[in-house]
Design a protein around this motif. Structure first.
Motif, PDB file in Angstrom:
ATOM      1  N   ASN A  77      23.670  -0.444 -19.105  1.00 44.51           N
ATOM      2  CA  ASN A  77      23.852  -1.811 -19.604  1.00 44.51           C
ATOM      3  C   ASN A  77      22.689  -2.723 -19.245  1.00 44.51           C
ATOM      4  O   ASN A  77      22.435  -3.708 -19.946  1.00 44.51           O
ATOM      5  N   SER A  78      21.981  -2.417 -18.172  1.00 51.56           N
ATOM      6  CA  SER A  78      20.822  -3.224 -17.789  1.00 51.56           C
ATOM      7  C   SER A  78      19.582  -2.870 -18.620  1.00 51.56           C
ATOM      8  O   SER A  78      18.567  -3.549 -18.541  1.00 51.56           O
ATOM      9  N   GLY A  79      19.661  -1.795 -19.387  1.00 51.94           N
ATOM     10  CA  GLY A  79      18.554  -1.397 -20.242  1.00 51.94           C
ATOM     11  C   GLY A  79      17.563  -0.454 -19.574  1.00 51.94           C
ATOM     12  O   GLY A  79      16.506  -0.170 -20.132  1.00 51.94           O
ATOM     13  N   ASN A  80      17.899   0.054 -18.393  1.00 50.01           N
ATOM     14  CA  ASN A  80      16.987   0.941 -17.673  1.00 50.01           C
ATOM     15  C   ASN A  80      17.262   2.414 -17.928  1.00 50.01           C
ATOM     16  O   ASN A  80      16.690   3.269 -17.250  1.00 50.01           O
ATOM     17  N   MET A  81      18.147   2.705 -18.873  1.00 49.53           N
ATOM     18  CA  MET A  81      18.486   4.086 -19.206  1.00 49.53           C
ATOM     19  C   MET A  81      18.810   4.133 -20.699  1.00 49.53           C
ATOM     20  O   MET A  81      19.472   3.238 -21.218  1.00 49.53           O
ATOM     21  N   GLY A  82      18.350   5.179 -21.343  1.00 52.23           N
ATOM     22  CA  GLY A  82      18.625   5.336 -22.756  1.00 52.23           C
ATOM     23  C   GLY A  82      19.980   5.988 -23.008  1.00 52.23           C
ATOM     24  O   GLY A  82      20.639   6.493 -22.089  1.00 52.23           O
ATOM     25  N   PHE A  83      20.383   5.990 -24.282  1.00 48.62           N
ATOM     26  CA  PHE A  83      21.687   6.527 -24.654  1.00 48.62           C
ATOM     27  C   PHE A  83      21.826   8.004 -24.300  1.00 48.62           C
ATOM     28  O   PHE A  83      22.834   8.423 -23.741  1.00 48.62           O
ATOM     29  N   LEU A  84      20.819   8.801 -24.625  1.00 48.45           N
ATOM     30  CA  LEU A  84      20.914  10.247 -24.376  1.00 48.45           C
ATOM     31  C   LEU A  84      20.974  10.569 -22.885  1.00 48.45           C
ATOM     32  O   LEU A  84      21.719  11.461 -22.466  1.00 48.45           O
ATOM     33  N   GLU A  85      20.214   9.827 -22.078  1.00 47.61           N
ATOM     34  CA  GLU A  85      20.261  10.061 -20.635  1.00 47.61           C
ATOM     35  C   GLU A  85      21.635   9.685 -20.091  1.00 47.61           C
ATOM     36  O   GLU A  85      22.192  10.398 -19.260  1.00 47.61           O
ATOM     37  N   ARG A  86      22.190   8.562 -20.575  1.00 53.90           N
ATOM     38  CA  ARG A  86      23.544   8.160 -20.163  1.00 53.90           C
ATOM     39  C   ARG A  86      24.554   9.225 -20.556  1.00 53.90           C
ATOM     40  O   ARG A  86      25.401   9.624 -19.766  1.00 53.90           O
ATOM     41  N   TRP A  87      24.475   9.685 -21.778  1.00 58.99           N
ATOM     42  CA  TRP A  87      25.407  10.696 -22.264  1.00 58.99           C
ATOM     43  C   TRP A  87      25.315  11.952 -21.397  1.00 58.99           C
ATOM     44  O   TRP A  87      26.330  12.523 -20.998  1.00 58.99           O
ATOM     45  N   SER A  88      24.098  12.379 -21.092  1.00 55.42           N
ATOM     46  CA  SER A  88      23.886  13.577 -20.288  1.00 55.42           C
ATOM     47  C   SER A  88      24.472  13.428 -18.885  1.00 55.42           C
ATOM     48  O   SER A  88      25.156  14.326 -18.379  1.00 55.42           O
ATOM     49  N   LYS A  89      24.221  12.298 -18.251  1.00 49.40           N
ATOM     50  CA  LYS A  89      24.740  12.070 -16.896  1.00 49.40           C
ATOM     51  C   LYS A  89      26.265  11.987 -16.894  1.00 49.40           C
ATOM     52  O   LYS A  89      26.924  12.533 -16.014  1.00 49.40           O
ATOM     53  N   ARG A  90      26.835  11.314 -17.895  1.00 49.07           N
ATOM     54  CA  ARG A  90      28.297  11.213 -17.968  1.00 49.07           C
ATOM     55  C   ARG A  90      28.916  12.586 -18.235  1.00 49.07           C
ATOM     56  O   ARG A  90      29.971  12.907 -17.698  1.00 49.07           O
ATOM     57  N   LYS A  91      28.265  13.393 -19.043  1.00 46.80           N
ATOM     58  CA  LYS A  91      28.750  14.749 -19.327  1.00 46.80           C
ATOM     59  C   LYS A  91      28.725  15.594 -18.055  1.00 46.80           C
ATOM     60  O   LYS A  91      29.680  16.323 -17.759  1.00 46.80           O
ATOM     61  N   THR A  92      27.672  15.481 -17.272  1.00 49.02           N
ATOM     62  CA  THR A  92      27.569  16.202 -16.001  1.00 49.02           C
ATOM     63  C   THR A  92      28.678  15.775 -15.047  1.00 49.02           C
ATOM     64  O   THR A  92      29.311  16.611 -14.390  1.00 49.02           O
ATOM     65  N   LEU A  93      28.928  14.463 -14.965  1.00 51.69           N
ATOM     66  CA  LEU A  93      30.003  13.956 -14.107  1.00 51.69           C
ATOM     67  C   LEU A  93      31.365  14.446 -14.580  1.00 51.69           C
ATOM     68  O   LEU A  93      32.222  14.812 -13.785  1.00 51.69           O
ATOM     69  N   HIS A  94      31.570  14.478 -15.886  1.00 55.96           N
ATOM     70  CA  HIS A  94      32.842  14.949 -16.440  1.00 55.96           C
ATOM     71  C   HIS A  94      33.063  16.430 -16.115  1.00 55.96           C
ATOM     72  O   HIS A  94      34.167  16.838 -15.760  1.00 55.96           O
ATOM     73  N   ARG A  95      32.000  17.230 -16.222  1.00 48.47           N
ATOM     74  CA  ARG A  95      32.114  18.655 -15.893  1.00 48.47           C
ATOM     75  C   ARG A  95      32.445  18.859 -14.416  1.00 48.47           C
ATOM     76  O   ARG A  95      33.260  19.710 -14.062  1.00 48.47           O
ATOM     77  N   ALA A  96      31.809  18.076 -13.555  1.00 50.29           N
ATOM     78  CA  ALA A  96      32.076  18.188 -12.122  1.00 50.29           C
ATOM     79  C   ALA A  96      33.517  17.783 -11.820  1.00 50.29           C
ATOM     80  O   ALA A  96      34.193  18.422 -10.991  1.00 50.29           O
ATOM     81  N   LYS A  97      33.997  16.772 -12.488  1.00 53.81           N
ATOM     82  CA  LYS A  97      35.374  16.304 -12.315  1.00 53.81           C
ATOM     83  C   LYS A  97      36.365  17.381 -12.771  1.00 53.81           C
ATOM     84  O   LYS A  97      37.327  17.680 -12.095  1.00 53.81           O
ATOM     85  N   SER A  98      36.085  17.996 -13.914  1.00 54.20           N
ATOM     86  CA  SER A  98      36.947  19.060 -14.440  1.00 54.20           C
ATOM     87  C   SER A  98      36.941  20.269 -13.520  1.00 54.20           C
ATOM     88  O   SER A  98      37.968  20.913 -13.294  1.00 54.20           O
ATOM     89  N   LYS A  99      35.785  20.594 -12.974  1.00 54.14           N
ATOM     90  CA  LYS A  99      35.652  21.735 -12.073  1.00 54.14           C
ATOM     91  C   LYS A  99      36.487  21.519 -10.805  1.00 54.14           C
ATOM     92  O   LYS A  99      37.133  22.433 -10.313  1.00 54.14           O
ATOM     93  N   ARG A 100      36.466  20.273 -10.282  1.00 52.16           N
ATOM     94  CA  ARG A 100      37.264  19.957  -9.092  1.00 52.16           C
ATOM     95  C   ARG A 100      38.755  20.061  -9.373  1.00 52.16           C
ATOM     96  O   ARG A 100      39.524  20.478  -8.523  1.00 52.16           O
ATOM     97  N   LYS A 101      39.177  19.663 -10.567  1.00 52.38           N
ATOM     98  CA  LYS A 101      40.602  19.737 -10.918  1.00 52.38           C
ATOM     99  C   LYS A 101      41.082  21.174 -11.015  1.00 52.38           C
ATOM    100  O   LYS A 101      42.226  21.480 -10.681  1.00 52.38           O
ATOM    101  N   ASN A 102      40.215  22.060 -11.475  1.00 50.96           N
ATOM    102  CA  ASN A 102      40.593  23.458 -11.669  1.00 50.96           C
ATOM    103  C   ASN A 102      40.669  24.238 -10.362  1.00 50.96           C
ATOM    104  O   ASN A 102      41.178  25.353 -10.348  1.00 50.96           O
TER     105      ASN A 102
END
Length: 86
Positions: free
Chosen positions: A60-85
């Motif tokens: 939101n501050s403009g220091n990260m692009g859309f694709l980088e945000r998407w990639s980081k959020r995807k990585t966090l989501h995978r880590a979250k799913s891995k912990r649940k399993n």
């Protein structure tokens, strides 16, 4: 070593302030196990939400692009799913 009752409770040791930023209360800063406590709290499932907040703030501050945000959020989501399993 015995830990205090609040050990690892993210909402107590790293709460969201009125200004929208997270910070540790003064009593936590004086605690001898503050570093381990924060690490433990951020390693849990609630910690993923904190990391997502950080990514969104940078985007939101403009220091990260859309694709980088998407990639980081995807990585966090995978880590979250891995912990649940586990």
């Amino acid at each position: 070593m015995t830990f205090p009752k609040c050990f690892g409770d993210l909402q107590k040791v790293f709460p969201m302030g009125e200004d929208g930023l997270r910070s540790s209360p003064d009593e936590c800063l004086a605690c001898q196990c503050k570093t381990d406590c924060l690490r433990y709290a951020l390693a849990g499932t609630d910690g993923t939400a904190v990391h997502e907040e950080q990514v969104d703030k940078v985007y939101n501050s403009g220091n990260m692009g859309f694709l980088e945000r998407w990639s980081k959020r995807k990585t966090l989501h995978r880590a979250k799913s891995k912990r649940k399993n586990k």
